[in-house]
Design a protein around this motif. Sequence first.
Motif, short mmCIF file in Angstrom:
data_model
loop_
_atom_site.label_atom_id
_atom_site.label_comp_id
_atom_site.label_asym_id
_atom_site.label_seq_id
_atom_site.Cartn_x
_atom_site.Cartn_y
_atom_site.Cartn_z
N TYR A 88 0.81 -1.23 0.00
CA TYR A 88 0.00 0.00 0.00
C TYR A 88 0.84 1.27 0.00
N ILE A 89 1.96 1.23 0.75
CA ILE A 89 2.76 2.45 0.90
C ILE A 89 3.37 2.79 -0.46
N ASN A 90 3.31 4.05 -0.84
CA ASN A 90 3.82 4.53 -2.14
C ASN A 90 3.10 3.91 -3.33
N ASN A 91 1.91 3.41 -3.13
CA ASN A 91 1.14 2.86 -4.25
C ASN A 91 -0.31 3.34 -4.12
N ASP A 92 -0.48 4.61 -4.43
CA ASP A 92 -1.78 5.26 -4.22
C ASP A 92 -2.89 4.58 -5.02
N ARG A 93 -2.53 4.15 -6.22
CA ARG A 93 -3.56 3.55 -7.07
C ARG A 93 -4.05 2.24 -6.46
N PHE A 94 -3.11 1.41 -6.02
CA PHE A 94 -3.49 0.14 -5.40
C PHE A 94 -4.31 0.39 -4.13
#
Length: 178
Positions: A88-94
């Motif tokens: 989740y961290i640094n993966n805003d789309r996910f």
Amino acid sequence: MSYATQSPSAYNIQHWRFIALVKHEDKERLKALAYKQQKVVDASVTFIVLGDLQGYEKLPEILAPMVESGQMSQEAVDKWATSSSKNYINNDRFARDEAIRSASMAAMTLMIAAQAKGFVSGPMIGFDAEAVKREFNIPDRYVPAMLLTVGYPAPGNSPRKPRLTADQVLAFGAGREF
Ligand SMILES: Cc1cc2nc3c(=O)[nH]c(=O)nc-3n(C[C@H](O)[C@H](O)[C@H](O)COP(=O)(O)O)c2cc1C
């Protein structure tokens, strides 16, 4: 609600959150931000269904009962939480996909439970999500996934619309042009 919270979610994060509007004036405030759709106020309750973009942070707390009962070690829980947070961290789309996916799973469970208890329900995406966040003081970590009206069936409600058949939407073994 207790049925909705039994829904499955990735890592068991349970990203779903619900704000229930039952007071007429609150539903009117929401209606103004939902293209004046009358069902928002006619329903017994209208939920703002939210997904938590940072739900993974609660995993240690969520899984603590399993440590207490001896079903999971603290080490296993820590690994589970770390592995999940990496997605989740640094993966805003996910994070957004997941928040909406989980919120939608729980909303569907709530709809089925409501139907089984003799109510009707209506999911809605016709609203201004940013304005709803402002109006109802919803923190930025939550993404509004949909509105969900639940209430008693009313005379004159629209009949169900046709659905594609199973054959039209199902392929075996590989994709095709549906
Ligand atoms: C994600 C989602 C958003 C929807 N948004 C709206 C909406 O804003 N207003 C509305 O009247 N119906 C909305 N609907 C209801 C659909 O139009 C409806 O489910 C579909 O046309 C099938 O109709 P039926 O379930 O009555 O047969 C929405 C449904 C879904 C699943």
